[in-house]
Enzyme design. Structure first.
Site, PDB file in Angstrom:
ATOM      1  N   LYS A  81       0.837  -1.196   0.000  1.00  0.00           N
ATOM      2  CA  LYS A  81       0.000   0.000   0.000  1.00  0.00           C
ATOM      3  C   LYS A  81       0.874   1.249   0.000  1.00  0.00           C
ATOM      4  O   LYS A  81       1.861   1.328   0.729  1.00  0.00           O
ATOM      5  CB  LYS A  81      -0.928  -0.018   1.215  1.00  0.00           C
ATOM      6  N   SER A 156      -9.078   3.482   2.533  1.00  0.00           N
ATOM      7  CA  SER A 156      -7.930   3.885   1.747  1.00  0.00           C
ATOM      8  C   SER A 156      -7.154   2.709   1.151  1.00  0.00           C
ATOM      9  O   SER A 156      -6.240   2.908   0.355  1.00  0.00           O
ATOM     10  CB  SER A 156      -6.998   4.746   2.599  1.00  0.00           C
ATOM     11  N   SER A 180     -10.517   1.796   6.661  1.00  0.00           N
ATOM     12  CA  SER A 180      -9.732   1.732   5.432  1.00  0.00           C
ATOM     13  C   SER A 180      -9.389   0.330   4.972  1.00  0.00           C
ATOM     14  O   SER A 180      -8.971   0.133   3.828  1.00  0.00           O
ATOM     15  CB  SER A 180      -8.437   2.542   5.594  1.00  0.00           C
TER      16      SER A 180
END
Length: 474
Positions: A81, A156, A180
């Site tokens: 990520k 996210s 997220s």
């Protein structure tokens, strides 16, 4: 779709170590699929050169031939990520301010993932600085949902979830402050795990003590894979003073006899939902009942408005502290998205007394949940209040006829577990929305430090549903 890319992390590990697949063949096939599919969904970013990745895969093959395995992820492709640093790979945080930043170090979890044998092929897309549950930014653009390319993949960890769903990665890392991991898991029909706070260490930056809202976590297409990656990520590291020692992850068969599960639903009408979301998420309840659990609809006996106030107070205050230097530079401030500016400006005006009061409310909420867990084995609630929404929107302005007064109000359902630091496994619940083709998910919330137990309950649920077998028709 290649049989190679359909394999989850554990299956791929077995195939590589059993010499049924070479690391080079796996890497070549994964890169081919990324080339074919990623242009449509934009999940993988900062992809490393193919020749470098194939050379690393060949090295892994030679090591296996010599009888050496680095670990269960030996030769396995993974993308990190874009909020975690990986040495030598661009880390933008989704911000034009860091569009060319190439770190010369690894975050702690990246060190551990590499040590387990994985080959880091690039990064997964994320919103700017991880703010908002819709993965778009001015550096790489929008990540789209593999089940409907017109829709958001959430965030996210949207790039990670979309990459898993589209079979571009076998497992993925994510992080979760305000859903997220959980929002994108539900939006993309995969599994996400927000562990108990402190289970997975990270490099703390300037503040190693106050920011206790967010945590790293694993994602995958099965609970088994998620548990295995979690075991790799977790454990004490002296660089993170809040990190905890972790024993091996053990998945057991829960005994439902005499056990109860609390369904929080819409919190007694407190939360608005898009039409159909509660129906899809509620359809998970008969699964638990068929297993032998007694499911009760429970309305929290707590002022959830106070929890929201405490959450936004702490979140904005922490954001202002961590991003103040960027805000004070006019040139850099002009490159921050409006939602980040709003968080900083809100946080700069928070008085010390409000910070203390917010922490006191958080404490009272945790203590209330302890009384709930005296009666219930787990809590279940939706993982989002909407189905995947139009990817061209920045965020949903209205839900269930109610106007959303902030960019994250539509995902308020996730803050309760975050505020209490509880372990949560996000599981698919089915499909609904326009055309009944959009995924939705549930949160299964466990007792304090009950990571193994809630993962085991997630595995039991997985074995009695078939949602994870439903592949997007890209």
């Amino acid at each position: 779709m290649s049989d190679v890319t359909s394999l989850g992390g554990s299956e791929l590990s077995d195939a590589i170590h059993g010499k049924r697949l070479s690391c080079e063949a796996v890497m070549e096939t994964v890169l081919e699929r990324i080339a074919a599919v990623n242009p449509w969904i934009n999940a993988i970013v900062s992809l490393r050169p193919a020749e470098d990745l194939l050379a690393e895969a060949r090295t892994c093959d030679r090591e296996l031939r010599d009888g050496h395995s680095r670990g269960w992820m030996h030769g396995m492709p993974i993308a990190i990520k874009d909020l975690s640093e990986a040495e030598g790979i661009r880390c933008t945080y989704g911000s034009p301010l860091f569009a060319d930043f190439v770190p010369d170090f690894d975050d702690i979890q990246v060190e551990r993932i590499k040590k387990a044998g994985a080959i880091v092929i690039g990064k997964t897309n994320t919103p700017e600085w991880g703010f908002g549950s819709h993965s778009y930014n001015p550096v790489f653009g929008v990540t789209r949902n593999p089940y409907d390319l017109s829709c958001s993949a959430g965030g996210s960890s949207g790039g990670a979830a979309a990459a898993l769903s589209a079979r571009l990665l076998p497992v993925a890392d994510g992080s979760d402050m305000m859903g997220s991991l959980r929002n994108p898991a539900g939006f993309n029909n995969v599994v996400g795990f927000r562990p108990s706070f402190g289970r997975i260490p990270s490099l703390p930056g300037r503040d190693a003590y106050l920011n206790q809202l967010a945590t790293l976590g694993p994602m995958g297409r099965s609970v088994r894979d998620v548990a295995r990656l979690f075991e790799t990520q977790a454990g004490f590291d002296p660089r993170d003073p809040a990190s905890l020692s972790s024993a091996a992850v053990t998945l057991t068969d829960p005994d439902p006899k005499g056990k109860r599960i609390a369904w929080f639903g819409d919190f007694g009408g407190y939360l608005p939902f898009e039409r159909g979301v509660l129906d899809v998420c509620g359809s998970a309840l008969p699964v638990f009942e068929a297993l032998g659990y007694h499911v009760d609809a429970v309305v929290p006996e707590f002022d959830m408005g106070k929890v929201w106030w405490a959450w936004t107070t702490l979140r904005s205050w922490l954001t202002a502290g961590s991003m103040k230097a960027l805000y004070e530079d006019p040139a850099k401030r002009s490159l921050l998205k409006p939602e980040v500016l709003w968080e900083i400006e809100s946080g700069l005006s928070v008085p010390a007394g409000d910070v203390y009061e917010a922490s006191a409310i958080r404490t009272a909420w945790y203590q209330y949940l302890l009384t709930v867990f005296e009666r219930y084995e787990a809590l279940v609630m939706p993982s989002a209040q909407v189905f995947p929404f139009d990817a061209e929107l920045t965020w949903p302005r209205e839900v269930g006829g109610r106007s959303m007064d902030t960019y994250h109000r539509w995902m308020e359902v996730v803050i309760g577990p975050s505020m209490a630091g509880l372990p949560v496994v996000a599981m698919p619940a089915g499909f609904g929305g326009p055309g009944s083709s959009l995924p939705a998910g549930i949160q299964i919330v466990g007792r304090p430090r009950g990571d193994n137990e809630v993962l085991s309950l997630g595995l039991l649920y997985e074995r009695n549903t078939d949602w994870l077998s439903r592949v997007p028709a890209l």
